[in-house]
Design a protein around this motif. Structure first.
Motif, PDB file in Angstrom:
ATOM      1  N   GLU A  74       9.760  -8.251   5.319  1.00 23.96           N
ATOM      2  CA  GLU A  74      10.324  -8.226   3.968  1.00 23.96           C
ATOM      3  C   GLU A  74       9.880  -6.937   3.279  1.00 23.96           C
ATOM      4  O   GLU A  74       8.772  -6.461   3.496  1.00 23.96           O
ATOM      5  N   ILE A  75      10.765  -6.407   2.449  1.00 24.61           N
ATOM      6  CA  ILE A  75      10.418  -5.262   1.594  1.00 24.61           C
ATOM      7  C   ILE A  75      10.615  -5.709   0.155  1.00 24.61           C
ATOM      8  O   ILE A  75      11.640  -6.352  -0.158  1.00 24.61           O
ATOM      9  N   MET A  76       9.663  -5.396  -0.694  1.00 24.29           N
ATOM     10  CA  MET A  76       9.865  -5.701  -2.114  1.00 24.29           C
ATOM     11  C   MET A  76       9.290  -4.577  -2.968  1.00 24.29           C
ATOM     12  O   MET A  76       8.531  -3.739  -2.477  1.00 24.29           O
ATOM     13  N   GLY A  77       9.652  -4.582  -4.234  1.00 27.88           N
ATOM     14  CA  GLY A  77       9.182  -3.562  -5.154  1.00 27.88           C
ATOM     15  C   GLY A  77       7.908  -3.979  -5.869  1.00 27.88           C
ATOM     16  O   GLY A  77       7.522  -5.160  -5.867  1.00 27.88           O
ATOM     17  N   ALA A  78       7.272  -2.989  -6.476  1.00 26.94           N
ATOM     18  CA  ALA A  78       6.047  -3.244  -7.230  1.00 26.94           C
ATOM     19  C   ALA A  78       6.279  -4.271  -8.331  1.00 26.94           C
ATOM     20  O   ALA A  78       5.416  -5.095  -8.628  1.00 26.94           O
ATOM     21  N   GLY A  79       7.475  -4.245  -8.929  1.00 30.25           N
ATOM     22  CA  GLY A  79       7.773  -5.199 -10.002  1.00 30.25           C
ATOM     23  C   GLY A  79       7.835  -6.618  -9.483  1.00 30.25           C
ATOM     24  O   GLY A  79       7.266  -7.535 -10.092  1.00 30.25           O
ATOM     25  N   MET A  80       8.476  -6.810  -8.360  1.00 28.72           N
ATOM     26  CA  MET A  80       8.600  -8.160  -7.804  1.00 28.72           C
ATOM     27  C   MET A  80       7.244  -8.691  -7.369  1.00 28.72           C
ATOM     28  O   MET A  80       6.964  -9.880  -7.482  1.00 28.72           O
ATOM     29  N   PHE A  81       6.377  -7.809  -6.882  1.00 23.64           N
ATOM     30  CA  PHE A  81       5.040  -8.257  -6.483  1.00 23.64           C
ATOM     31  C   PHE A  81       4.170  -8.583  -7.704  1.00 23.64           C
ATOM     32  O   PHE A  81       3.210  -9.329  -7.602  1.00 23.64           O
ATOM     33  N   GLY A  82       4.526  -7.979  -8.844  1.00 20.44           N
ATOM     34  CA  GLY A  82       3.757  -8.252 -10.053  1.00 20.44           C
ATOM     35  C   GLY A  82       2.861  -7.114 -10.481  1.00 20.44           C
ATOM     36  O   GLY A  82       2.085  -7.243 -11.432  1.00 20.44           O
ATOM     37  N   LEU A  83       2.966  -5.952  -9.792  1.00 21.24           N
ATOM     38  CA  LEU A  83       2.063  -4.850 -10.136  1.00 21.24           C
ATOM     39  C   LEU A  83       2.366  -4.265 -11.512  1.00 21.24           C
ATOM     40  O   LEU A  83       1.486  -3.666 -12.137  1.00 21.24           O
ATOM     41  N   THR A  85       3.048  -6.001 -14.084  1.00 22.10           N
ATOM     42  CA  THR A  85       2.442  -6.897 -15.070  1.00 22.10           C
ATOM     43  C   THR A  85       0.930  -6.960 -14.897  1.00 22.10           C
ATOM     44  O   THR A  85       0.189  -7.039 -15.873  1.00 22.10           O
ATOM     45  N   PHE A  86       0.489  -6.913 -13.619  1.00 24.14           N
ATOM     46  CA  PHE A  86      -0.934  -7.130 -13.333  1.00 24.14           C
ATOM     47  C   PHE A  86      -1.559  -5.923 -12.624  1.00 24.14           C
ATOM     48  O   PHE A  86      -2.520  -6.072 -11.875  1.00 24.14           O
ATOM     49  N   GLY A  87      -0.973  -4.724 -12.850  1.00 30.43           N
ATOM     50  CA  GLY A  87      -1.417  -3.531 -12.139  1.00 30.43           C
ATOM     51  C   GLY A  87      -2.878  -3.186 -12.380  1.00 30.43           C
ATOM     52  O   GLY A  87      -3.522  -2.541 -11.557  1.00 30.43           O
ATOM     53  N   ASP A  88      -3.427  -3.621 -13.521  1.00 29.80           N
ATOM     54  CA  ASP A  88      -4.829  -3.306 -13.828  1.00 29.80           C
ATOM     55  C   ASP A  88      -5.791  -4.271 -13.154  1.00 29.80           C
ATOM     56  O   ASP A  88      -7.005  -4.088 -13.238  1.00 29.80           O
ATOM     57  N   ASP A  89      -5.255  -5.281 -12.501  1.00 31.20           N
ATOM     58  CA  ASP A  89      -6.116  -6.300 -11.890  1.00 31.20           C
ATOM     59  C   ASP A  89      -6.228  -6.024 -10.387  1.00 31.20           C
ATOM     60  O   ASP A  89      -5.289  -6.274  -9.634  1.00 31.20           O
ATOM     61  N   PRO A  90      -7.391  -5.494  -9.931  1.00 34.49           N
ATOM     62  CA  PRO A  90      -7.500  -5.148  -8.513  1.00 34.49           C
ATOM     63  C   PRO A  90      -7.455  -6.379  -7.610  1.00 34.49           C
ATOM     64  O   PRO A  90      -7.237  -6.268  -6.402  1.00 34.49           O
ATOM     65  N   ASP A  91      -7.654  -7.567  -8.184  1.00 33.07           N
ATOM     66  CA  ASP A  91      -7.667  -8.796  -7.374  1.00 33.07           C
ATOM     67  C   ASP A  91      -6.325  -9.512  -7.369  1.00 33.07           C
ATOM     68  O   ASP A  91      -6.206 -10.599  -6.811  1.00 33.07           O
TER      69      ASP A  91
END
Ligand SMILES: NC(=O)c1ccc[n+]([C@@H]2O[C@H](COP(=O)([O-])OP(=O)(O)OC[C@H]3O[C@@H](n4cnc5c(N)ncnc54)[C@H](OP(=O)(O)O)[C@@H]3O)[C@@H](O)[C@H]2O)c1
Length: 213
Positions: A74-83, A85-91
């Motif tokens: 599967e390929i997805m974008g950073a937005g779909m993964f949630g980065l 919204t949660f890009g500042d959260d390394p976990d």
């Protein structure tokens, strides 16, 4: 091996919703957009991990089953993964829980790659900055001869469609109007060229439109 896109869109062509809030991170419109899909037996078992066996079993479920069949990567974008919204959260480990429904390697396109994540059930998330064509080469090699699905979101799906890399596009058109968001079809004039286009209407009112080549 085919490259597939499956999306839920509104009657006015929107593939994203815009009413998310911190308290309601999916928003109410997401439930409206995906109502028929989320009601299927396949979605409830595969995504919600319900064991009741409940859910609709008609036309919408046939497409839901097809959504998961024969996908090797599967390929997805950073937005779909949630980065976004949660890009500042390394976990942050994505929206899909400890055992995501993919069970295959997932390649997340992002300009801010991070270390890979191994999830339960065979899903691995790998983060890469690459052109759609490069990402497809990497995902194809990982797919073991099966299909590669470009899961979304709207921006990434549109990138792959614009680049002519998609062999099968299935859109489930929900009978609702969203009025705003990212429109799947913008700047894709003539997309239908080279595809056989079929449509089927489910009792839910959802139109399943498929472009295949
Ligand atoms: N309707 C549906 O069936 C469906 C399905 C899935 C998701 N969605 C919705 O789609 C929304 C997310 O979509 P979206 O359009 O906002 O985002 P997206 O398509 O998931 O991701 C776009 C982002 O991915 C990164 N990216 C894209 N191409 C890249 C490349 N070639 N190299 C490196 N990075 C690249 C960029 O992020 P950075 O530059 O920040 O790294 C870009 O802003 C969500 O609201 C979700 O609910 C809808």
């Amino acid at each position: 091996m085919a490259v597939r896109v499956d999306l839920n869109i509104s009657l006015d062509g929107f593939a994203t919703t815009t009413d998310q809030t911190p308290e309601n991170p999916f928003g109410d419109d997401w439930a409206r957009l995906t109502q028929a899909y989320a009601a299927t037996r396949t979605f409830r078992a595969r995504v919600m991990q319900e064991t009741s066996g409940e859910g609709t079993t008609g036309v919408d479920d046939q497409y839901a089953q097809a959504y998961f069949a024969e996908v090797g990567a599967e390929i997805m974008g950073a937005g779909m993964f949630g980065l976004h919204t949660f890009g500042d959260d390394p976990d942050w480990r994505g929206w899909w829980g400890d055992e995501p429904p993919f069970h295959v390697p997932v390649f997340v396109l992002t300009h801010a790659p991070r270390p890979p994540l191994e999830m339960a059930g065979g899903t691995t998330f790998r983060f890469l900055s690459a052109t759609p064509r490069e990402a497809l080469e990497i995902a194809s090699a990982a797919a073991g001869g099966k299909d590669v699905r470009v899961g979304g979101g709207a921006t990434v799906a549109r990138e792959f469609l614009s680049a002519g890399l998609v062999d099968r596009l299935h859109v489930a058109i929900a009978p609702i109007l969203l009025g705003r968001g990212i429109r799947l079809w913008d700047d894709l004039r003539g997309l239908e060229d080279g595809y056989t286009v079929t449509s089927e209407v489910a009792p839910s009112g959802t139109t399943h439109l498929t472009f295949s080549r």
